[in-house]
Design a protein around this motif. Structure first.
Motif, PDB file in Angstrom:
ATOM      1  N   GLU A  52       0.388  -1.042 -15.149  1.00  0.00           N
ATOM      2  CA  GLU A  52       0.340  -2.482 -15.432  1.00  0.00           C
ATOM      3  C   GLU A  52       1.702  -3.129 -15.205  1.00  0.00           C
ATOM      4  OE1 GLU A  52      -1.230  -3.322 -19.352  1.00  0.00           O
ATOM      5  OE2 GLU A  52      -3.039  -2.189 -18.808  1.00  0.00           O
ATOM      6  N   LYS A  53       2.753  -2.418 -15.587  1.00  0.00           N
ATOM      7  CA  LYS A  53       4.099  -2.990 -15.423  1.00  0.00           C
ATOM      8  C   LYS A  53       4.613  -2.850 -14.001  1.00  0.00           C
ATOM      9  CE  LYS A  53       5.504  -2.172 -20.177  1.00  0.00           C
ATOM     10  NZ  LYS A  53       6.499  -1.631 -21.090  1.00  0.00           N
ATOM     11  N   LYS A  91       0.811  -1.210   0.000  1.00  0.00           N
ATOM     12  CA  LYS A  91       0.000   0.000   0.000  1.00  0.00           C
ATOM     13  C   LYS A  91       0.850   1.268   0.000  1.00  0.00           C
ATOM     14  CE  LYS A  91      -4.230  -1.021  -0.392  1.00  0.00           C
ATOM     15  NZ  LYS A  91      -3.900  -2.301  -1.014  1.00  0.00           N
ATOM     16  N   ASN A  92       2.082   1.159  -0.415  1.00  0.00           N
ATOM     17  CA  ASN A  92       2.934   2.335  -0.418  1.00  0.00           C
ATOM     18  C   ASN A  92       2.616   3.252  -1.596  1.00  0.00           C
ATOM     19  OD1 ASN A  92       4.560   1.701   1.867  1.00  0.00           O
ATOM     20  ND2 ASN A  92       5.384   0.037   0.641  1.00  0.00           N
ATOM     21  N   SER A  93       3.150   4.452  -1.517  1.00  0.00           N
ATOM     22  CA  SER A  93       2.907   5.407  -2.590  1.00  0.00           C
ATOM     23  C   SER A  93       4.086   5.440  -3.559  1.00  0.00           C
ATOM     24  CB  SER A  93       2.716   6.802  -2.006  1.00  0.00           C
ATOM     25  OG  SER A  93       1.587   6.815  -1.184  1.00  0.00           O
ATOM     26  N   TYR A  94       3.774   5.540  -4.827  1.00  0.00           N
ATOM     27  CA  TYR A  94       4.792   5.642  -5.862  1.00  0.00           C
ATOM     28  C   TYR A  94       4.460   6.809  -6.779  1.00  0.00           C
ATOM     29  CZ  TYR A  94       6.220   1.165  -4.160  1.00  0.00           C
ATOM     30  OH  TYR A  94       6.653   0.179  -3.330  1.00  0.00           O
ATOM     31  N   GLY A  95       5.497   7.382  -7.330  1.00  0.00           N
ATOM     32  CA  GLY A  95       5.306   8.448  -8.297  1.00  0.00           C
ATOM     33  C   GLY A  95       5.506   7.916  -9.696  1.00  0.00           C
ATOM     34  N   LYS A 132      17.126   9.675  -6.564  1.00  0.00           N
ATOM     35  CA  LYS A 132      17.579   8.449  -5.912  1.00  0.00           C
ATOM     36  C   LYS A 132      16.439   7.436  -5.776  1.00  0.00           C
ATOM     37  CE  LYS A 132      20.217  10.582  -2.522  1.00  0.00           C
ATOM     38  NZ  LYS A 132      20.720  10.609  -1.167  1.00  0.00           N
ATOM     39  N   LYS A 133      15.217   7.933  -5.908  1.00  0.00           N
ATOM     40  CA  LYS A 133      14.073   7.029  -5.731  1.00  0.00           C
ATOM     41  C   LYS A 133      13.584   6.421  -7.042  1.00  0.00           C
ATOM     42  CE  LYS A 133      12.350   8.869  -1.419  1.00  0.00           C
ATOM     43  NZ  LYS A 133      11.199   9.213  -0.608  1.00  0.00           N
ATOM     44  N   VAL A 134      14.245   6.755  -8.140  1.00  0.00           N
ATOM     45  CA  VAL A 134      13.815   6.189  -9.424  1.00  0.00           C
ATOM     46  C   VAL A 134      14.114   4.694  -9.439  1.00  0.00           C
ATOM     47  CG1 VAL A 134      14.151   6.197 -11.915  1.00  0.00           C
ATOM     48  CG2 VAL A 134      14.077   8.359 -10.660  1.00  0.00           C
ATOM     49  N   LEU A 135      13.057   3.899  -9.571  1.00  0.00           N
ATOM     50  CA  LEU A 135      13.205   2.451  -9.540  1.00  0.00           C
ATOM     51  C   LEU A 135      13.449   1.890 -10.926  1.00  0.00           C
ATOM     52  CD1 LEU A 135      10.103   1.665  -7.291  1.00  0.00           C
ATOM     53  CD2 LEU A 135      12.477   1.838  -6.555  1.00  0.00           C
ATOM     54  N   SER A 136      12.871   2.566 -11.922  1.00  0.00           N
ATOM     55  CA  SER A 136      12.942   1.998 -13.250  1.00  0.00           C
ATOM     56  C   SER A 136      12.536   3.044 -14.284  1.00  0.00           C
ATOM     57  CB  SER A 136      11.993   0.790 -13.321  1.00  0.00           C
ATOM     58  OG  SER A 136      12.114   0.152 -14.557  1.00  0.00           O
ATOM     59  N   ILE A 137      13.149   2.960 -15.461  1.00  0.00           N
ATOM     60  CA  ILE A 137      12.717   3.796 -16.590  1.00  0.00           C
ATOM     61  C   ILE A 137      12.225   2.826 -17.656  1.00  0.00           C
ATOM     62  CG2 ILE A 137      13.451   5.493 -18.309  1.00  0.00           C
ATOM     63  CD1 ILE A 137      15.568   6.472 -16.397  1.00  0.00           C
ATOM     64  N   LEU A 152       7.977  -3.559  -9.021  1.00  0.00           N
ATOM     65  CA  LEU A 152       8.100  -3.458  -7.570  1.00  0.00           C
ATOM     66  C   LEU A 152       8.483  -4.798  -6.954  1.00  0.00           C
ATOM     67  CD1 LEU A 152       5.104  -1.100  -6.771  1.00  0.00           C
ATOM     68  CD2 LEU A 152       7.476  -0.541  -7.285  1.00  0.00           C
ATOM     69  N   LYS A 153       7.921  -5.866  -7.506  1.00  0.00           N
ATOM     70  CA  LYS A 153       8.305  -7.196  -7.036  1.00  0.00           C
ATOM     71  C   LYS A 153       9.794  -7.400  -7.258  1.00  0.00           C
ATOM     72  CE  LYS A 153       4.554 -10.239  -7.960  1.00  0.00           C
ATOM     73  NZ  LYS A 153       4.148 -11.211  -8.982  1.00  0.00           N
ATOM     74  N   GLY A 154      10.240  -7.037  -8.442  1.00  0.00           N
ATOM     75  CA  GLY A 154      11.651  -7.193  -8.785  1.00  0.00           C
ATOM     76  C   GLY A 154      12.536  -6.407  -7.838  1.00  0.00           C
ATOM     77  N   VAL A 155      12.105  -5.191  -7.514  1.00  0.00           N
ATOM     78  CA  VAL A 155      12.875  -4.348  -6.601  1.00  0.00           C
ATOM     79  C   VAL A 155      12.958  -5.010  -5.225  1.00  0.00           C
ATOM     80  CG1 VAL A 155      12.883  -2.165  -5.351  1.00  0.00           C
ATOM     81  CG2 VAL A 155      12.366  -2.206  -7.789  1.00  0.00           C
ATOM     82  N   ARG A 156      11.823  -5.503  -4.767  1.00  0.00           N
ATOM     83  CA  ARG A 156      11.792  -6.146  -3.449  1.00  0.00           C
ATOM     84  C   ARG A 156      12.658  -7.414  -3.451  1.00  0.00           C
ATOM     85  NH1 ARG A 156      12.187  -6.049   1.839  1.00  0.00           N
ATOM     86  NH2 ARG A 156      11.569  -8.042   2.707  1.00  0.00           N
ATOM     87  N   TYR A 157      12.586  -8.218  -4.497  1.00  0.00           N
ATOM     88  CA  TYR A 157      13.396  -9.439  -4.535  1.00  0.00           C
ATOM     89  C   TYR A 157      14.878  -9.093  -4.513  1.00  0.00           C
ATOM     90  CZ  TYR A 157       9.076 -11.876  -5.741  1.00  0.00           C
ATOM     91  OH  TYR A 157       7.818 -12.364  -5.728  1.00  0.00           O
ATOM     92  N   GLN A 158      15.217  -8.045  -5.240  1.00  0.00           N
ATOM     93  CA  GLN A 158      16.605  -7.603  -5.265  1.00  0.00           C
ATOM     94  C   GLN A 158      17.065  -7.241  -3.855  1.00  0.00           C
ATOM     95  OE1 GLN A 158      18.136  -8.115  -8.010  1.00  0.00           O
ATOM     96  NE2 GLN A 158      20.036  -7.597  -6.926  1.00  0.00           N
ATOM     97  N   GLU A 159      16.167  -6.561  -3.158  1.00  0.00           N
ATOM     98  CA  GLU A 159      16.479  -6.132  -1.799  1.00  0.00           C
ATOM     99  C   GLU A 159      16.618  -7.348  -0.869  1.00  0.00           C
ATOM    100  OE1 GLU A 159      14.807  -2.256   0.474  1.00  0.00           O
ATOM    101  OE2 GLU A 159      13.367  -3.794  -0.072  1.00  0.00           O
ATOM    102  N   GLU A 160      15.722  -8.312  -1.041  1.00  0.00           N
ATOM    103  CA  GLU A 160      15.797  -9.522  -0.220  1.00  0.00           C
ATOM    104  C   GLU A 160      17.110 -10.261  -0.466  1.00  0.00           C
ATOM    105  OE1 GLU A 160      10.978 -10.401   0.031  1.00  0.00           O
ATOM    106  OE2 GLU A 160      12.281 -11.898  -0.853  1.00  0.00           O
ATOM    107  N   LYS A 161      17.498 -10.323  -1.737  1.00  0.00           N
ATOM    108  CA  LYS A 161      18.763 -10.991  -2.071  1.00  0.00           C
ATOM    109  C   LYS A 161      19.923 -10.307  -1.339  1.00  0.00           C
ATOM    110  CE  LYS A 161      19.415 -12.179  -6.608  1.00  0.00           C
ATOM    111  NZ  LYS A 161      19.123 -13.595  -6.902  1.00  0.00           N
ATOM    112  N   GLN A 162      19.921  -8.991  -1.378  1.00  0.00           N
ATOM    113  CA  GLN A 162      21.018  -8.259  -0.741  1.00  0.00           C
ATOM    114  C   GLN A 162      21.041  -8.486   0.769  1.00  0.00           C
ATOM    115  OE1 GLN A 162      20.331  -4.306  -2.145  1.00  0.00           O
ATOM    116  NE2 GLN A 162      21.206  -4.737  -4.168  1.00  0.00           N
TER     117      GLN A 162
END
Ligand SMILES: [Zn+2]
Length: 419
Positions: free
Chosen positions: A265-266, A141-145, A244-249, A271-281
């Motif tokens: 739609e994308k 439920k977070n906010s994204y721009g 710094k908050k740009v997740l993807s272009i 966001l899933k990809g970002v979270r998985y990346q974070e979990e990996k780290q």
């Protein structure tokens, strides 16, 4: 940039509560789910319940009828505690749940205040609890721009949960590539560059204004059909904090609001990809400490618990597959305390055998349950006391599966070497 922090814990807990409710089954059609959206009138809901109670008289099975009527009564009692529904509404589940085979039913009742407003209101009597409308709320439920920009137009939007709001649209005013007769090519190009720059600046100013006002902005996605999005995103138009908050272009087929829809739609995948990346780290950090024998790692429930109690855990990693109960048993004779960890089933067995279970210290059978908690809740409570960061790690990455399979589903990075 972070999409997780401890809200991975809050969402995980809410989801797990819903899973537990979803797994409960009634003996018959006798479990009640009541959704009361914000703004409802309690007395009207109560009147409906009375009506349902009246209809229940026609149920043929005596046990089922009794259970349904009991459940309705219990729900009504709960409901009367509220003058009006909380701002996000109210959901009550009640029914007789078999505890251990037929005949062992016990009335269970759960009141949930949704984390976000519910929009549905209904009463259901079924052999299960209806949790589906709440599952959607367990999602992020977070906010994204979002900004979709090309050479002609730009749209700035926000995304919160599933809701998209268009904040502002711009047209570039950039003249087309073919110049009017009489202008020199160089002069035309200069004007074009000037207008383009003005457009980027104007969009940037509004974008910065809009985004910096969002308190919980977690990330930004930039989209558009052409190269403009890169020029704008990589130039000096966005303020550096937002950059710094740009997740993807991402490439879109359309500009304008259709482009925003494409980005939304994308966004799920992004966001899933970002979270998985974070979990990996997160897990890799732990693996690094182990691999380099820094002494700043621990894993397995008992070990991690020990360091949590000492308050030296920096980051606690919990596999989403970790489950079970923790009991603290206290001897009423000598005061010794022992800890038990196991499945819910094993914990129940321990509780029902207390009269024959001897104290490990004095040998008397006089143990009582001092504390009982869900294992995850117990870890999170200890962590909160010590200001430890807690992350629930999914099993979607190789690292997450290692945590699950090789490290006892719980691991810790310590603030300093343990020894
Ligand atoms: Zn004892």
């Amino acid at each position: 940039m972070s999409v997780s922090s401890s809200d991975s814990v809050a969402r995980f807990r809410f989801r797990r509560t819903l899973e537990q409710l979803a797994n409960k089954a009634g003996r018959g059609t006798e479990l009640i789910s009541l959704y009361v959206p914000p703004g409802s009138r309690i007395h009207e809901v109560l009147a409906n319940l009375r009506e349902e109670g009246g209809t229940a008289v026609n149920i043929k099975s005596r046990t089922t009828r009794q259970n349904v009527q009991d459940a309705i009564e219990r729900v009504s009692q709960r409901l009367r505690l509220f003058k009006e529904p909380p701002p996000t509404g109210l959901v009550i589940f009640a029914g007789a749940i078999p505890q251990n085979g037929p005949g062992s039913e016990r009335m269970e009742i759960y009141t949930l205040i949704p984390p976000e407003p519910i929009t549905v209101g209904f009463y259901r009597c079924d052999s299960r609890f209806h949790v589906e409308p709440l599952l959607a709320l367990a999602a992020e439920k977070n906010s994204y721009g979002i900004i979709v920009i090309d050479g002609t137009e730009a749209v700035v939007a926000t995304l919160k949960g599933q809701r998209v709001e268009i904040q502002k649209t711009f047209t570039s005013g950039i003249p087309g590539k073919s110049r009017a007769g009489g202008q020199s090519a160089r002069r035309f190009e200069r004007i074009r560059e000037q207008v383009t720059n003005d457009y980027y600046v104007r969009v940037g100013q509004h974008f910065n204004d809009i985004m910096t006002k969002i308190p919980d902005l977690r990330g930004i996605i930039v989209g558009g059909p052409g190269p403009t999005k890169y020029n704008w995103a990589e130039g000096d138009y966005m303020n550096y904090m937002l950059k710094k908050k740009v997740l993807s272009i991402v490439d879109t087929s359309y500009s304008s609001e259709m482009g925003v829809e494409e980005v939304v739609e994308k966004s799920g995948e992004i966001l899933k990809g970002v979270r998985y990346q974070e979990e990996k780290q997160l897990v890799q950090k732990f693996l690094y400490e182990i691999g380099h024998e820094t002494g700043k790692s621990a894993f397995g429930e008992k070990n991690v618990q020990k360091y949590l109690e000492k308050g030296i855990v920096d980051t606690l990693l919990i596999s989403e597959k970790l489950e079970g109960q923790r009991l603290l048993l206290k001897c009423k004779n000598c005061g010794a305390v022992e800890e038990f960890r196991g499945t819910r089933f094993e914990a129940d067995a321990v509780k029902s055998s207390l009269t024959t279970r001897p104290c490990q210290k004095c040998g008397k059978t006089n143990l009582g349950v001092e504390e009982e908690s869900d294992i995850v809740d117990s870890f999170v409570d200890f962590a909160e006391k010590a200001g430890t960061r807690v992350e629930v790690i999914s099993e979607e990455t190789e690292e997450g599966r290692m945590l699950r399979d090789s490290f006892g589903k719980v691991a810790a990075v310590l603030r300093y070497p343990a020894n």
